[in-house]
Design a protein around this motif. Structure first.
Motif, short mmCIF file in Angstrom:
data_model
loop_
_atom_site.label_atom_id
_atom_site.label_comp_id
_atom_site.label_asym_id
_atom_site.label_seq_id
_atom_site.Cartn_x
_atom_site.Cartn_y
_atom_site.Cartn_z
N GLY A 1 1.40 3.91 -9.64
CA GLY A 1 0.69 4.76 -8.70
C GLY A 1 1.23 4.78 -7.29
N ARG A 2 2.40 4.17 -7.06
CA ARG A 2 2.96 4.13 -5.71
C ARG A 2 4.35 4.73 -5.61
NH1 ARG A 2 3.69 -1.54 -3.81
NH2 ARG A 2 4.38 -0.44 -1.94
N ILE A 3 4.88 5.27 -6.70
CA ILE A 3 6.29 5.66 -6.73
C ILE A 3 6.45 7.18 -6.70
CG2 ILE A 3 8.46 5.44 -7.97
CD1 ILE A 3 7.26 2.80 -6.79
N ASP A 4 7.33 7.64 -5.79
CA ASP A 4 7.70 9.05 -5.68
C ASP A 4 9.13 9.22 -6.19
OD1 ASP A 4 5.28 9.47 -4.40
OD2 ASP A 4 6.16 9.41 -2.39
N LEU A 5 9.34 10.26 -6.98
CA LEU A 5 10.67 10.61 -7.44
C LEU A 5 11.07 11.94 -6.82
CD1 LEU A 5 13.22 10.51 -9.11
CD2 LEU A 5 11.88 11.13 -11.15
N GLY A 6 11.85 11.86 -5.74
CA GLY A 6 12.35 13.05 -5.08
C GLY A 6 13.70 13.44 -5.66
N LEU A 7 13.85 14.72 -5.99
CA LEU A 7 15.06 15.22 -6.67
C LEU A 7 15.83 16.17 -5.76
CD1 LEU A 7 13.37 16.08 -10.08
CD2 LEU A 7 14.58 13.96 -9.48
N GLY A 8 17.15 16.01 -5.76
CA GLY A 8 18.01 16.90 -4.98
C GLY A 8 19.18 17.40 -5.80
N ARG A 9 19.72 18.53 -5.40
CA ARG A 9 20.91 19.07 -6.05
C ARG A 9 22.14 18.40 -5.45
NH1 ARG A 9 21.31 24.80 -4.60
NH2 ARG A 9 22.49 25.18 -6.51
N SER A 10 23.21 18.35 -6.23
CA SER A 10 24.45 17.77 -5.71
C SER A 10 25.65 18.51 -6.29
CB SER A 10 24.52 16.28 -6.01
OG SER A 10 24.24 16.03 -7.38
N ILE B 1 4.09 8.77 -11.74
CA ILE B 1 5.10 9.06 -10.73
C ILE B 1 4.82 10.42 -10.10
CG2 ILE B 1 7.54 9.65 -10.42
CD1 ILE B 1 8.18 7.58 -12.57
N GLU B 2 4.95 10.50 -8.78
CA GLU B 2 4.80 11.77 -8.08
C GLU B 2 6.18 12.41 -7.98
OE1 GLU B 2 3.24 12.68 -3.71
OE2 GLU B 2 1.64 11.91 -5.01
N LEU B 3 6.33 13.59 -8.56
CA LEU B 3 7.61 14.28 -8.62
C LEU B 3 7.73 15.27 -7.47
CD1 LEU B 3 10.10 14.34 -10.50
CD2 LEU B 3 9.02 16.26 -11.70
N TRP B 4 8.88 15.22 -6.75
CA TRP B 4 9.15 16.08 -5.61
C TRP B 4 10.50 16.77 -5.79
CZ3 TRP B 4 6.48 16.41 -0.75
CH2 TRP B 4 5.32 15.62 -0.67
N VAL B 5 10.66 17.89 -5.09
CA VAL B 5 11.96 18.53 -4.96
C VAL B 5 12.27 18.63 -3.47
CG1 VAL B 5 13.32 20.63 -5.31
CG2 VAL B 5 11.75 19.83 -7.10
N LEU B 6 13.51 18.28 -3.10
CA LEU B 6 13.96 18.39 -1.72
C LEU B 6 14.96 19.52 -1.60
CD1 LEU B 6 12.98 15.31 -2.10
CD2 LEU B 6 14.31 14.90 -0.02
N GLY B 7 14.93 20.24 -0.48
CA GLY B 7 15.84 21.35 -0.30
C GLY B 7 16.10 21.66 1.15
N ARG C 1 0.81 -1.22 0.00
CA ARG C 1 0.00 0.00 0.00
C ARG C 1 0.84 1.27 0.00
NH1 ARG C 1 -0.44 3.72 3.49
NH2 ARG C 1 0.83 2.47 4.92
N ILE C 2 1.86 1.31 0.83
CA ILE C 2 2.64 2.52 1.09
C ILE C 2 3.32 3.02 -0.18
CG2 ILE C 2 4.78 1.31 1.71
CD1 ILE C 2 5.02 3.30 4.08
N ARG C 3 3.38 4.35 -0.35
CA ARG C 3 4.13 4.93 -1.45
C ARG C 3 5.62 4.78 -1.15
NH1 ARG C 3 1.17 7.76 -5.10
NH2 ARG C 3 3.15 8.48 -5.98
N VAL C 4 6.42 4.57 -2.19
CA VAL C 4 7.86 4.36 -2.02
C VAL C 4 8.59 5.30 -2.97
CG1 VAL C 4 9.71 2.65 -1.95
CG2 VAL C 4 7.34 1.92 -1.58
N GLY C 5 9.66 5.93 -2.47
CA GLY C 5 10.36 6.88 -3.33
C GLY C 5 11.73 7.25 -2.84
N SER C 6 12.29 8.27 -3.48
CA SER C 6 13.67 8.71 -3.21
C SER C 6 13.67 10.01 -2.42
CB SER C 6 14.42 8.92 -4.53
OG SER C 6 13.73 9.83 -5.37
N GLY C 7 14.57 10.05 -1.47
CA GLY C 7 14.71 11.27 -0.69
C GLY C 7 16.17 11.65 -0.48
#
Length: 377
Positions: free
Chosen positions: A101-110, A209-215, A70-76
């Motif tokens: 419908g369960r995947i999150d794509l979290g994006l970060g700068r490097s 995919i649910e797209l996120w930005v982390l900061g 059930r839980i959404r799974v993604g990158s942080g």
């Protein structure tokens, strides 16, 4: 308001353990989080760290998604300076094809972030510390410590060497905003080169995919997330001094999009929960020693036991290096931690909280999340 809770996992390797132990622990914790009702389970990306096994988040996300229902799974978060937008979309599109419908794509700068810090370090070399940043402040009950000077960390020669190993020789990370735009275009199937050529990501194009930005600040990440109408995750657990600045900058820059009509903010917190405050304090003892290893440029060491933490002799310099992280860790009984998390949510206006917990013994970490879920009503 009771907002949803989610989990950020680094797949920590405990002292005396192995990467295999850490990864099996991650799968076990994810299954329990699925049962407990946590909204999402994010995996971090870290490299060259003896105490962290989450070096390839896409692979680990696929394993966690297959082990849960059930839980959404993604990158942080996926660090975009290390790979191309196309590669990222293909990886996450592949996972979404099996777990739609369960995947999150979290994006970060490097890459860009490292370049900025190197420039700051060079500009400030030999200069006295900036005035006015020595004291903590409390905003409506939330501790905001003074900022940590990351620019000093980039002077460690091993870090430049390690960074070079994460890219092809001579490669330069493109602008973060351009990378995010390319990812959006590949997902939508609208990618076109400057001279009119088209390209399609298969799998990936049209993925749910649910797209996120982390900061961690009010800089480019917050601006990019807001201007493109994407959800934003702000790091109180890594950079507590700038969390309010980050959230405010995101909201100020926000423009409604196909994804969001209004801003959506997740705020992270480092948490240890036990049956009572004293037991939680005992479990949290190794945290300072672990953070010290990161901030000294050595990379995260295998997570120590409380006994190993007791044996460390602390200098004043050591304590100053980790003070902001220790002061903003939420360790205590279920009620103590729930109350402090409600303050964090209220002051930041977070729509969701992202909790990260590390203890030496896996059973204590699972128990921490169980106790928190029970108190978060």
């Amino acid at each position: 308001m009771t907002v949803p809770l989610s989990i950020l996992d680094l797949a920590p390797i405990p002292s005396g353990g192995s990467a295999g132990d850490a990864l099996r622990n991650t799968i076990d914790l994810a299954r329990r989080a699925d049962e407990l009702g946590y909204r999402r389970y994010w995996l971090a990306e870290h490299h060259f760290a003896a105490g962290v096994a989450s070096s390839a988040p896409a692979i680990l996300i696929a394993l966690v998604a297959a082990a849960t229902g059930r839980i959404r799974v993604g990158s942080g978060a996926v660090q975009l300076g290390h790979q191309t937008p196309l590669a990222v979309v293909e990886q996450f599109g592949l996972i979404d094809a099996l777990h739609p419908g369960r995947i999150d794509l979290g994006l970060g700068r490097s890459g860009q972030r490292r370049a900025e810090l190197k420039a700051k370090a060079a500009a400030n070399d030999g200069a006295p510390p900036a005035a006015g940043v020595t004291g903590s402040r409390v905003v409506d009950g939330l501790l905001i410590p003074p900022p940590f000077d990351w620019s000093q960390l980039v002077k460690v020669p091993e870090l430049a060497f390690q960074a070079s190993l994460l890219q092809q020789p001579g490669a330069q990370a493109p602008d973060f905003a351009d990378q995010v735009d390319e990812i959006i275009a590949f997902l939508r199937g609208t990618y076109t080169s400057p001279d009119g050529l088209t390209a399609h990501a298969v799998p990936g194009e049209g993925a749910d995919i649910e797209l996120w930005v982390l900061g961690s600040s009010g800089g480019q990440s917050a601006q990019v997330a807001g201007e493109r109408g994407l959800p934003f995750a702000a790091n109180y657990h890594v950079s507590p001094s700038s969390v309010l600045e980050a959230v405010a900058a995101y909201r100020e820059a926000f423009k409604p999009s196909e994804v969001l009509a209004e801003p959506y903010v997740v705020v992270s917190a480092d948490v240890v929960v036990a049956d009572d405050d004293a037991a939680a304090a005992e479990l949290a003892k190794p945290y300072g020693l672990w953070v010290r290893s990161i901030r000294s440029g050595r990379g995260a060491i295998p997570y120590p036991s409380p006994e190993e933490a007791d044996a460390h002799v602390w200098s004043e310099q050591d304590r100053a290096l980790v003070a902001d992280r220790l002061d903003t860790q939420f360790a205590g009984s279920p009620q103590t931690v729930a109350d402090r998390l409600r303050v964090l949510q209220r002051v930041t206006g977070a729509d969701e909280l992202l909790v990260t917990t590390i203890t030496h013994d896996h059973a204590d970490r699972v128990r921490s999340f169980e106790l928190l879920a029970g108190a978060w009503v």
